[in-house]
Design a protein around this motif. Structure first.
Motif, PDB file in Angstrom:
ATOM      1  N   UNK A  36     -13.544   8.886  -3.313  1.00  0.00           N
ATOM      2  CA  UNK A  36     -14.166   8.765  -1.993  1.00  0.00           C
ATOM      3  C   UNK A  36     -13.793   7.436  -1.341  1.00  0.00           C
ATOM      4  N   UNK A  37     -13.766   6.371  -2.143  1.00  0.00           N
ATOM      5  CA  UNK A  37     -13.344   5.057  -1.657  1.00  0.00           C
ATOM      6  C   UNK A  37     -11.912   5.126  -1.142  1.00  0.00           C
ATOM      7  N   UNK A  38     -11.044   5.725  -1.921  1.00  0.00           N
ATOM      8  CA  UNK A  38      -9.637   5.839  -1.537  1.00  0.00           C
ATOM      9  C   UNK A  38      -9.495   6.625  -0.233  1.00  0.00           C
ATOM     10  N   UNK A  39     -10.240   7.721  -0.103  1.00  0.00           N
ATOM     11  CA  UNK A  39     -10.183   8.540   1.113  1.00  0.00           C
ATOM     12  C   UNK A  39     -10.702   7.766   2.318  1.00  0.00           C
ATOM     13  N   UNK A  40     -11.815   7.037   2.136  1.00  0.00           N
ATOM     14  CA  UNK A  40     -12.365   6.248   3.246  1.00  0.00           C
ATOM     15  C   UNK A  40     -11.384   5.171   3.670  1.00  0.00           C
ATOM     16  N   UNK A  41     -10.798   4.483   2.711  1.00  0.00           N
ATOM     17  CA  UNK A  41      -9.853   3.423   3.041  1.00  0.00           C
ATOM     18  C   UNK A  41      -8.622   3.964   3.751  1.00  0.00           C
ATOM     19  N   UNK A  42      -8.185   5.164   3.388  1.00  0.00           N
ATOM     20  CA  UNK A  42      -7.016   5.762   4.031  1.00  0.00           C
ATOM     21  C   UNK A  42      -7.334   6.251   5.444  1.00  0.00           C
ATOM     22  N   UNK A  43      -8.590   6.634   5.701  1.00  0.00           N
ATOM     23  CA  UNK A  43      -8.942   7.224   6.976  1.00  0.00           C
ATOM     24  C   UNK A  43      -9.814   6.365   7.864  1.00  0.00           C
ATOM     25  N   UNK A  44      -9.838   5.061   7.600  1.00  0.00           N
ATOM     26  CA  UNK A  44     -10.676   4.195   8.426  1.00  0.00           C
ATOM     27  C   UNK A  44     -10.230   2.749   8.319  1.00  0.00           C
ATOM     28  N   UNK A  94     -23.616  -3.933   4.441  1.00  0.00           N
ATOM     29  CA  UNK A  94     -23.483  -3.567   5.842  1.00  0.00           C
ATOM     30  C   UNK A  94     -22.040  -3.089   6.003  1.00  0.00           C
ATOM     31  N   UNK A  95     -21.889  -1.803   6.254  1.00  0.00           N
ATOM     32  CA  UNK A  95     -20.569  -1.189   6.292  1.00  0.00           C
ATOM     33  C   UNK A  95     -20.281  -0.763   7.729  1.00  0.00           C
ATOM     34  N   UNK A  96     -19.286  -1.375   8.320  1.00  0.00           N
ATOM     35  CA  UNK A  96     -18.893  -1.147   9.708  1.00  0.00           C
ATOM     36  C   UNK A  96     -17.558  -0.401   9.666  1.00  0.00           C
ATOM     37  N   UNK A  97     -17.566   0.852  10.105  1.00  0.00           N
ATOM     38  CA  UNK A  97     -16.404   1.721   9.934  1.00  0.00           C
ATOM     39  C   UNK A  97     -15.860   2.186  11.283  1.00  0.00           C
ATOM     40  N   UNK A  98     -14.559   2.037  11.452  1.00  0.00           N
ATOM     41  CA  UNK A  98     -13.835   2.663  12.563  1.00  0.00           C
ATOM     42  C   UNK A  98     -13.025   3.795  11.944  1.00  0.00           C
ATOM     43  N   UNK A  99     -13.431   5.016  12.210  1.00  0.00           N
ATOM     44  CA  UNK A  99     -12.741   6.184  11.648  1.00  0.00           C
ATOM     45  C   UNK A  99     -11.412   6.365  12.372  1.00  0.00           C
ATOM     46  N   UNK A 100     -10.330   6.499  11.596  1.00  0.00           N
ATOM     47  CA  UNK A 100      -9.007   6.742  12.164  1.00  0.00           C
ATOM     48  C   UNK A 100      -8.509   8.152  11.843  1.00  0.00           C
ATOM     49  N   UNK A 101      -9.084   8.765  10.828  1.00  0.00           N
ATOM     50  CA  UNK A 101      -8.788  10.151  10.440  1.00  0.00           C
ATOM     51  C   UNK A 101     -10.076  10.695   9.836  1.00  0.00           C
ATOM     52  N   UNK A 102     -10.699  11.654  10.495  1.00  0.00           N
ATOM     53  CA  UNK A 102     -12.024  12.092  10.048  1.00  0.00           C
ATOM     54  C   UNK A 102     -12.017  13.158   8.955  1.00  0.00           C
ATOM     55  N   UNK A 157     -11.872  12.887   5.811  1.00  0.00           N
ATOM     56  CA  UNK A 157     -12.621  12.456   4.626  1.00  0.00           C
ATOM     57  C   UNK A 157     -14.128  12.486   4.829  1.00  0.00           C
ATOM     58  N   UNK A 158     -14.576  12.514   6.077  1.00  0.00           N
ATOM     59  CA  UNK A 158     -15.998  12.367   6.381  1.00  0.00           C
ATOM     60  C   UNK A 158     -16.916  13.425   5.757  1.00  0.00           C
ATOM     61  N   UNK A 159     -16.643  14.728   5.864  1.00  0.00           N
ATOM     62  CA  UNK A 159     -17.599  15.701   5.325  1.00  0.00           C
ATOM     63  C   UNK A 159     -17.864  15.526   3.823  1.00  0.00           C
ATOM     64  N   UNK A 160     -16.829  15.371   3.056  1.00  0.00           N
ATOM     65  CA  UNK A 160     -17.006  15.214   1.607  1.00  0.00           C
ATOM     66  C   UNK A 160     -17.709  13.906   1.271  1.00  0.00           C
ATOM     67  N   UNK A 161     -17.313  12.838   1.947  1.00  0.00           N
ATOM     68  CA  UNK A 161     -17.932  11.529   1.728  1.00  0.00           C
ATOM     69  C   UNK A 161     -19.425  11.593   2.047  1.00  0.00           C
ATOM     70  N   UNK A 162     -19.752  12.133   3.226  1.00  0.00           N
ATOM     71  CA  UNK A 162     -21.149  12.204   3.661  1.00  0.00           C
ATOM     72  C   UNK A 162     -21.991  13.070   2.733  1.00  0.00           C
ATOM     73  N   UNK A 163     -21.402  14.116   2.190  1.00  0.00           N
ATOM     74  CA  UNK A 163     -22.130  15.033   1.321  1.00  0.00           C
ATOM     75  C   UNK A 163     -22.373  14.456  -0.069  1.00  0.00           C
ATOM     76  N   UNK A 164     -21.491  13.588  -0.548  1.00  0.00           N
ATOM     77  CA  UNK A 164     -21.525  13.210  -1.958  1.00  0.00           C
ATOM     78  C   UNK A 164     -21.822  11.753  -2.278  1.00  0.00           C
TER      79      UNK A 164
END
Length: 111
Positions: A81-89, A9-17, A19-26
């Motif tokens: 992708x993990x690194x990008x998500x952690x940096x932007x959320x 269960x992943x609960x994310x508050x995006x702080x910089x979006x 990273x989202x397109x690449x993460x969502x696509x891959x």
């Protein structure tokens, strides 16, 4: 009843979006590589009880085992992708199994 499923269960508050397109696509392809399956990845979050969290996205991902989710989390293909998500959320990640803590639901193993 083994192997039991586990759920992320992943609960994310995006702080910089950014990273989202690449993460969502891959990332869903990497999840699938490890036997995982997204059950939901939604922005439609309704707080029906209690104080709502400052959440942008909630994802529910099923994996066939704890080993599978650990293999996904440590997959070198996932690392950028993990690194990008952690940096932007700000993320809260919960992992639960498919048992009943009270042991009263007949179709779940007692946990």
């Amino acid at each position: 009843r083994y192997p039991m499923s586990v759920y992320a269960i992943v609960d994310i508050k995006v702080t910089d979006d950014s990273w989202l397109p690449s993460y969502a696509q891959n990332v869903h392809k990497i999840v699938e590589k490890h036997g995982g399956k997204y059950l939901s990845r939604s922005k439609n979050i309704i707080t029906a009880e209690g104080e709502g969290l400052d959440t942008t996205i909630v994802a529910l991902i099923q994996f066939p085992s704890m080993d599978a989710i650990q293999a996904f989390a440590t997959d070198p293909e996932y690392a950028p992708y993990l690194k990008a998500r952690q940096a932007g959320s700000v993320t809260r990640l919960h992992i639960i199994d498919d048992v009943d803590a009270a042991g009263t639901i007949p179709y779940l193993a007692k946990g």
